[in-house]
Write an enzyme that holds these catalytic residues in place. Structure first.
Site, PDB file in Angstrom:
ATOM      1  N   TRP A  31       0.735  -1.242   0.036  1.00 40.31           N
ATOM      2  CA  TRP A  31      -0.059   0.006   0.061  1.00 40.31           C
ATOM      3  C   TRP A  31       0.880   1.119  -0.173  1.00 40.31           C
ATOM      4  O   TRP A  31       0.419   2.183   0.055  1.00 40.31           O
ATOM      5  CB  TRP A  31      -0.791   0.029   1.309  1.00 40.31           C
ATOM      6  CG  TRP A  31      -1.840  -1.001   1.167  1.00 40.31           C
ATOM      7  CD1 TRP A  31      -3.105  -1.288   0.734  1.00 40.31           C
ATOM      8  CD2 TRP A  31      -1.547  -2.075   2.138  1.00 40.31           C
ATOM      9  NE1 TRP A  31      -3.638  -2.601   1.027  1.00 40.31           N
ATOM     10  CE2 TRP A  31      -2.846  -3.244   1.939  1.00 40.31           C
ATOM     11  CE3 TRP A  31      -0.504  -2.797   2.906  1.00 40.31           C
ATOM     12  CZ2 TRP A  31      -2.676  -4.483   2.597  1.00 40.31           C
ATOM     13  CZ3 TRP A  31      -0.537  -4.148   3.492  1.00 40.31           C
ATOM     14  CH2 TRP A  31      -1.721  -4.899   3.146  1.00 40.31           C
ATOM     15  N   ASP A  32       2.118   1.194   0.113  1.00 43.69           N
ATOM     16  CA  ASP A  32       3.116   2.345   0.188  1.00 43.69           C
ATOM     17  C   ASP A  32       2.922   3.021   1.638  1.00 43.69           C
ATOM     18  O   ASP A  32       3.012   4.527   1.877  1.00 43.69           O
ATOM     19  CB  ASP A  32       2.672   3.290  -0.801  1.00 43.69           C
ATOM     20  CG  ASP A  32       3.779   4.543  -0.779  1.00 43.69           C
ATOM     21  OD1 ASP A  32       4.900   4.336  -0.533  1.00 43.69           O
ATOM     22  OD2 ASP A  32       3.500   5.535  -1.428  1.00 43.69           O
ATOM     23  N   TYR A  33       2.631   1.966   2.563  1.00 43.62           N
ATOM     24  CA  TYR A  33       2.598   2.435   4.012  1.00 43.62           C
ATOM     25  C   TYR A  33       3.864   2.399   4.654  1.00 43.62           C
ATOM     26  O   TYR A  33       4.177   1.919   5.777  1.00 43.62           O
ATOM     27  CB  TYR A  33       1.683   1.615   4.757  1.00 43.62           C
ATOM     28  CG  TYR A  33       0.131   1.939   4.370  1.00 43.62           C
ATOM     29  CD1 TYR A  33      -0.191   3.095   4.221  1.00 43.62           C
ATOM     30  CD2 TYR A  33      -0.738   1.087   4.604  1.00 43.62           C
ATOM     31  CE1 TYR A  33      -1.539   3.537   3.724  1.00 43.62           C
ATOM     32  CE2 TYR A  33      -2.277   1.251   4.436  1.00 43.62           C
ATOM     33  CZ  TYR A  33      -2.421   2.569   3.911  1.00 43.62           C
ATOM     34  OH  TYR A  33      -3.946   2.888   3.685  1.00 43.62           O
TER      35      TYR A  33
END
Length: 358
Positions: A31-33
């Site tokens: 998620w690009d977290y």
């Protein structure tokens, strides 16, 4: 797998380089977290004791408070089940760590009742988009049809971090409510037969679409349009290599990548289609346009940005206030909405908090 040591707080012995402990905040991050800000060293004072801790803030709006010596969470953290991926070949990790305290700083899911009502046009646009895509809890994986992710990769807490008042044991932190539409697209590696513009389109697709859009239209003023560029090639190269404002440096791009990207940006077509070259590997790239209304504001109900005060003694939120507004909506008399913000707060000894940022 879980992809250690990505998305981790890691304690190293500076004298020997030995790893003392690690704590992972997201397993197998699709998620690009990534952890946006550096961990914050705090000492939590109570009436009869003190405890050294590390606070890691996240894009999810979750706050991990860890013992500085052991890395163990000071407040309870549960591994909660999360949805599987529907993409062929992708295996999302089945659980994610979820701190029970402090409470989340932002919304972690989205349904129709959460859509914006600031103007009739805003609601109509949000509803039309909402009905096109899937949605779900924060860790619902990106999909081929598009998934509205809340709060997304520029939601929660960003790289500005927080400020700690050691006398009050209070952490001051700004947070964003910024959902996006996560869609996976199939693309193909391109061999040397590709033109510079075709190769540049692939570089753009992999690195630039999440902020500047599929058609290079941007979201001014935060993300400028990349059509009709006025800067020279040398200036563009310098920005890519060194970053500018909230844009990071793209040091992973080779000279060929940069030259091809510039060729694509100066081309008449905004298309990011790339041709399928026989014998290449098929892979997926992610498109992450923001879920916005016609005014460029998030297509969910306000507040869209907040300033929060967290009591680290008991993990409670003392107060939350809207932070910022959108000029286009303020001109219509719509105030106190909060706005996406990227500054970091500064707490003072006289109980005044300063915050300035884009």
């Amino acid at each position: 797998g879980t992809n250690l040591f990505g998305n981790c707080v890691i304690a190293l012995d500076a004298a020997t380089g030995e790893r003392i402990w690690h704590y992972q905040t997201v397993h197998h991050d699709i998620w690009d977290y990534d952890n946006p800000a550096a961990p914050i060293l705090v000492t939590i004072q109570t009436a009869d004791s003190s405890r050294d801790a590390v606070v890691q803030l996240t894009k999810m709006g979750l706050t991990f408070v860890l013992d500085r010596d052991t890395g163990h969470p000071i407040f309870p953290v549960q591994e909660i089940p999360v949805p599987p991926s529907t993409v062929p070949g992708e295996e999302a990790w089945p659980t994610q760590p979820f701190p029970l305290k402090p409470p989340p700083l932002v919304r972690l899911s989205l349904d129709e009742a959460d859509l914006t009502q600031v103007t009739p046009e805003s609601h109509a646009s949000a509803l039309a988009q909402f009905r096109k895509y899937e949605t779900g809890f924060i860790y619902t994986p990106p999909s081929l049809t598009g998934t509205i992710t809340t709060p997304s990769h520029q939601g929660g807490v960003e790289w500005g971090g927080a400020s700690f008042d050691p006398q009050l044991n209070v952490l001051y932190v700004n947070a964003n409510e910024a959902p996006s539409v996560n869609t996976l697209r199939m693309f193909h590696d391109i061999d040397k037969s590709a033109t510079a513009a075709e190769y540049g389109a692939m570089v753009y697709q992999k690195n630039c679409t999440s902020c500047h859009g599929l058609e290079r239209q941007g979201i001014p003023p935060t993300y400028p349009s990349l059509t009709n560029l006025k800067r020279t090639n040398d200036q563009i190269t310098e920005i890519l290599q060194q970053g500018l404002g909230i844009m990071p440096a793209f040091t992973q791009l080779s000279e060929r990548d940069i030259n091809a990207l510039i060729t694509f940006l100066r081309s008449d077509s905004g298309s990011i289609e790339t041709k399928n070259v026989t014998g290449t590997r098929t892979r997926y790239s992610v498109e992450i346009p923001f879920f916005l209304d016609p005014y460029g504001a998030p297509a969910i109900s306000p507040p869209w940005g907040t300033l929060n005060a967290i009591d680290l003694r008991n993990g409670s939120i003392l107060w939350k206030v809207p932070l910022g507004e959108y000029p286009s909506l303020a001109a219509k008399g719509i105030h106190n909405t909060g706005a996406k913000n990227f500054g970091g707060p500064v707490a003072t000894a006289v109980a005044i908090v300063f915050l300035a940022g884009r």
